[in-house]
Design a protein around this motif. Structure first.
Motif, short mmCIF file in Angstrom:
data_model
loop_
_atom_site.label_atom_id
_atom_site.label_comp_id
_atom_site.label_asym_id
_atom_site.label_seq_id
_atom_site.Cartn_x
_atom_site.Cartn_y
_atom_site.Cartn_z
N TYR A 154 0.84 -1.20 0.00
CA TYR A 154 0.00 0.00 0.00
C TYR A 154 0.87 1.25 0.00
O TYR A 154 1.71 1.44 0.90
CB TYR A 154 -0.90 -0.02 1.24
N SER A 186 1.72 2.48 9.40
CA SER A 186 0.75 3.57 9.53
C SER A 186 0.31 4.05 8.16
O SER A 186 0.92 3.72 7.14
CB SER A 186 1.35 4.74 10.31
N HIS A 187 -0.75 4.87 8.14
CA HIS A 187 -1.06 5.62 6.94
C HIS A 187 0.10 6.57 6.63
O HIS A 187 0.79 7.01 7.54
CB HIS A 187 -2.35 6.42 7.13
N GLU A 191 -5.54 11.51 6.47
CA GLU A 191 -6.37 11.68 5.28
C GLU A 191 -7.57 12.58 5.55
O GLU A 191 -8.15 12.55 6.65
CB GLU A 191 -6.86 10.32 4.79
N GLY A 232 -6.46 8.52 10.22
CA GLY A 232 -5.19 7.87 9.97
C GLY A 232 -4.90 6.93 11.13
O GLY A 232 -5.38 7.14 12.24
#
Length: 255
Positions: A154, A186-187, A191, A232
């Motif tokens: 990702y 983590s992200h 977002e 997030g």
């Protein structure tokens, strides 16, 4: 159920129109016509602020089933994901066996049927929403098994992994994904976007930033993220923090 063992408390957080965290200890049973001998908890609906309805369902051993297809109303599409157990699912005459990770999508107006002939509970996520047609494009019946799918990396981060469960073509106005954070993953950023999510946690624990606050969530929690809610997560603990979640996509905003 009996008397509580302690002073009443909860990890649930409900912010109407923004986000919600619903742990399994607070779920109550609902009688939903067509879902027979099932414990049904409605965890997201327009009354919360969601544009969809999501359910956590436990079909009882040997007797849990649909007496009529779930979400077969005109203009309504639906999705089923098997959390655990075994059984059968039918969409538009096509039958598949259910086991952990098996899922099914039904285009608008068709609906999903399931049954649990086994001697153990069958636990499911059910989902429905209004389909937004797009001229020249149509959706189709989809079956799959997430347990047999490979993860992909990702956003170029090797400790965050994703699976896409539905086709990406324009006939579909939503998708389901499985996102998994290796502990410490983590992200890439907090977002902020128009899409909303309904997420069921399959494993692990996470620290989730939601609407300006850090919240701890874990396996079997349901989380709803409204449009433009800041969000997030970090994966924490000793096992991957993994959840299956919905996402609206492939359509412009209606006004």
């Amino acid at each position: 159920m009996g008397y509580p063992g302690d002073v009443l408390s909860t990890r649930a957080v409900i912010k109407h129109g923004d986000y919600a965290i619903i742990p399994p200890t607070g779920l109550v049973n609902n009688v939903v016509p067509g879902l027979e001998n099932c414990r049904v908890s409605i965890v997201a609906s327009p009354r919360l602020g969601a544009s969809f309805v999501e359910y956590i369902v436990e079909a009882q051993p040997c007797v849990g089933h649909t007496s009529s297809p779930f979400a077969a109303e005109e203009g309504v599409e639906s999705f089923l994901y098997c959390i655990s157990g075994s059984g059968e699912v039918v969409v538009d005459g096509q039958k598949e066996l259910l086991s952990e990770g098996v899922y099914a999508y039904a285009p608008a107006g068709i609906g999903i049927s399931f049954s649990n002939p086994s001697d153990a509970p069958l636990r499911l996520v059910l989902y429905k929403q209004r389909y937004l047609p797009l001229k020249g494009h149509t959706a189709r019946v989809v079956f799959g098994n997430a347990s047999k799918m490979e993860y992909r990396i990702y956003d170029d981060m090797e400790n965050v992994l994703i699976k896409d469960l539905l086709p990406a073509d324009l006939g579909f106005d939503m998708n389901f994904h499985i996102l998994s954070f290796i502990p410490g993953g983590s992200h890439p950023f907090i977002e902020t976007h128009v899409q909303e999510h309904g997420a069921y946690v399959l494993s692990g624990e996470g620290a989730y930033y939601l609407g300006g606050e850090w919240c701890m969530i874990k396996k079997s929690d349901f989380v709803w993220f409204g449009p433009f809610t800041t969000q997030g997560a970090y994966g924490v603990g000793r096992e991957p923090f993994t959840y299956v979640y919905s996402k609206d996509c492939n359509r412009d905003v209606q006004i």
